[in-house]
Design a protein around this motif. Structure first.
Motif, PDB file in Angstrom:
ATOM      1  N   THR A 156       7.545  -2.495  -5.629  1.00  0.00           N
ATOM      2  CA  THR A 156       6.138  -2.756  -5.296  1.00  0.00           C
ATOM      3  C   THR A 156       5.563  -3.849  -6.183  1.00  0.00           C
ATOM      4  N   THR A 157       5.970  -3.885  -7.440  1.00  0.00           N
ATOM      5  CA  THR A 157       5.533  -4.953  -8.344  1.00  0.00           C
ATOM      6  C   THR A 157       5.974  -6.312  -7.809  1.00  0.00           C
ATOM      7  N   LEU A 158       7.223  -6.405  -7.393  1.00  0.00           N
ATOM      8  CA  LEU A 158       7.733  -7.671  -6.825  1.00  0.00           C
ATOM      9  C   LEU A 158       7.003  -8.043  -5.536  1.00  0.00           C
ATOM     10  N   LEU A 159       6.764  -7.063  -4.674  1.00  0.00           N
ATOM     11  CA  LEU A 159       6.024  -7.334  -3.441  1.00  0.00           C
ATOM     12  C   LEU A 159       4.605  -7.806  -3.747  1.00  0.00           C
ATOM     13  N   ASP A 160       3.998  -7.235  -4.786  1.00  0.00           N
ATOM     14  CA  ASP A 160       2.653  -7.674  -5.184  1.00  0.00           C
ATOM     15  C   ASP A 160       2.665  -9.130  -5.671  1.00  0.00           C
ATOM     16  N   ILE A 161       3.724  -9.520  -6.353  1.00  0.00           N
ATOM     17  CA  ILE A 161       3.832 -10.918  -6.803  1.00  0.00           C
ATOM     18  C   ILE A 161       3.867 -11.843  -5.596  1.00  0.00           C
ATOM     19  N   VAL A 162       4.676 -11.499  -4.605  1.00  0.00           N
ATOM     20  CA  VAL A 162       4.756 -12.313  -3.382  1.00  0.00           C
ATOM     21  C   VAL A 162       3.405 -12.324  -2.678  1.00  0.00           C
ATOM     22  N   LEU A 163       2.782 -11.176  -2.585  1.00  0.00           N
ATOM     23  CA  LEU A 163       1.472 -11.077  -1.935  1.00  0.00           C
ATOM     24  C   LEU A 163       0.424 -11.915  -2.670  1.00  0.00           C
ATOM     25  N   VAL A 165       8.492   1.541  -8.090  1.00  0.00           N
ATOM     26  CA  VAL A 165       7.541   0.838  -8.965  1.00  0.00           C
ATOM     27  C   VAL A 165       7.886  -0.649  -9.062  1.00  0.00           C
ATOM     28  N   LEU A 166       9.134  -0.955  -9.365  1.00  0.00           N
ATOM     29  CA  LEU A 166       9.534  -2.361  -9.530  1.00  0.00           C
ATOM     30  C   LEU A 166       9.526  -3.106  -8.200  1.00  0.00           C
ATOM     31  N   LEU A 195       0.827  -1.213   0.000  1.00  0.00           N
ATOM     32  CA  LEU A 195       0.000   0.000   0.000  1.00  0.00           C
ATOM     33  C   LEU A 195       0.860   1.262   0.000  1.00  0.00           C
ATOM     34  N   LEU A 196       1.943   1.241   0.743  1.00  0.00           N
ATOM     35  CA  LEU A 196       2.854   2.383   0.749  1.00  0.00           C
ATOM     36  C   LEU A 196       3.454   2.603  -0.646  1.00  0.00           C
ATOM     37  N   GLY A 197       3.907   1.530  -1.277  1.00  0.00           N
ATOM     38  CA  GLY A 197       4.501   1.641  -2.608  1.00  0.00           C
ATOM     39  C   GLY A 197       3.506   2.057  -3.669  1.00  0.00           C
ATOM     40  N   SER A 198       2.380   1.369  -3.735  1.00  0.00           N
ATOM     41  CA  SER A 198       1.412   1.708  -4.787  1.00  0.00           C
ATOM     42  C   SER A 198       0.788   3.073  -4.538  1.00  0.00           C
ATOM     43  N   ASN A 236      -5.089  -3.025  -5.103  1.00  0.00           N
ATOM     44  CA  ASN A 236      -4.399  -3.432  -3.874  1.00  0.00           C
ATOM     45  C   ASN A 236      -5.234  -3.094  -2.640  1.00  0.00           C
ATOM     46  N   SER A 237      -5.831  -1.920  -2.622  1.00  0.00           N
ATOM     47  CA  SER A 237      -6.625  -1.494  -1.467  1.00  0.00           C
ATOM     48  C   SER A 237      -7.829  -2.400  -1.244  1.00  0.00           C
ATOM     49  N   VAL A 238      -8.543  -2.700  -2.320  1.00  0.00           N
ATOM     50  CA  VAL A 238      -9.721  -3.574  -2.194  1.00  0.00           C
ATOM     51  C   VAL A 238      -9.290  -4.982  -1.780  1.00  0.00           C
TER      52      VAL A 238
END
Length: 151
Positions: free
Chosen positions: A61-68, A58-59, A10-13, A143-145
């Protein structure tokens, strides 16, 4: 660990969406109002500190989103996080393939010797910027939803 990932995503996006939104509503109109020589000079000054800060955010947060997405407990959560991941990857692609080449061209221009017939890149740069801003806003919303559903 899921809580830490959620906060970082959330911080990154949010940072990406906020920075791009601020540029779209404030910086872009200001640059559009300038004569070419002032635009080139100002654009060069403004662009000095974006790289590597924004690409890393950006990159990262993208990687963190993949893990998430891998750790997301439900199908809807995972789908929303994957959507956010794709949108952030889109932000990166638009930046690197469209906006950055325009920036480099502007930075090679001497503000004291803008040639007659100079092809003004501002309208094209603005369109690409608005696309990446929209992608960033969708990523933040997805991400928020997703994280609201998880927690």
């Amino acid at each position: 660990m899921l809580n830490v990932l959620a906060v970082l995503v959330l911080l990154g996006s949010g940072t990406v969406a906020g920075v791009l939104f601020a540029v779209a509503v404030s910086t872009v109109p200001a640059l559009a109002a300038m004569p070419p020589d002032r635009y080139v000079y100002t654009h060069t000054l403004l662009g000095r500190n974006w790289d590597p800060t924004m690409p890393l955010i950006v990159l990262g947060t993208t990687l963190l989103d993949i893990v998430l997405a891998v750790w997301a407990p439900g199908a809807l959560d995972r789908t929303l996080i994957i959507c956010a991941t794709v949108c952030l990857a889109g932000v990166s692609l638009v930046s690197h393939l469209r906006n950055v080449p325009i920036n480099k061209r502007v930075h090679r221009t001497d503000p004291d010797a803008v040639p007659p017939g100079w092809e003004d890149p501002r309208p094209v740069w603005r369109r690409w910027h608005l696309l990446r801003t929209a992608l960033a806003m969708v990523a933040l919303a997805a991400n928020s939803v997703a994280l609201t559903l998880i927690f």
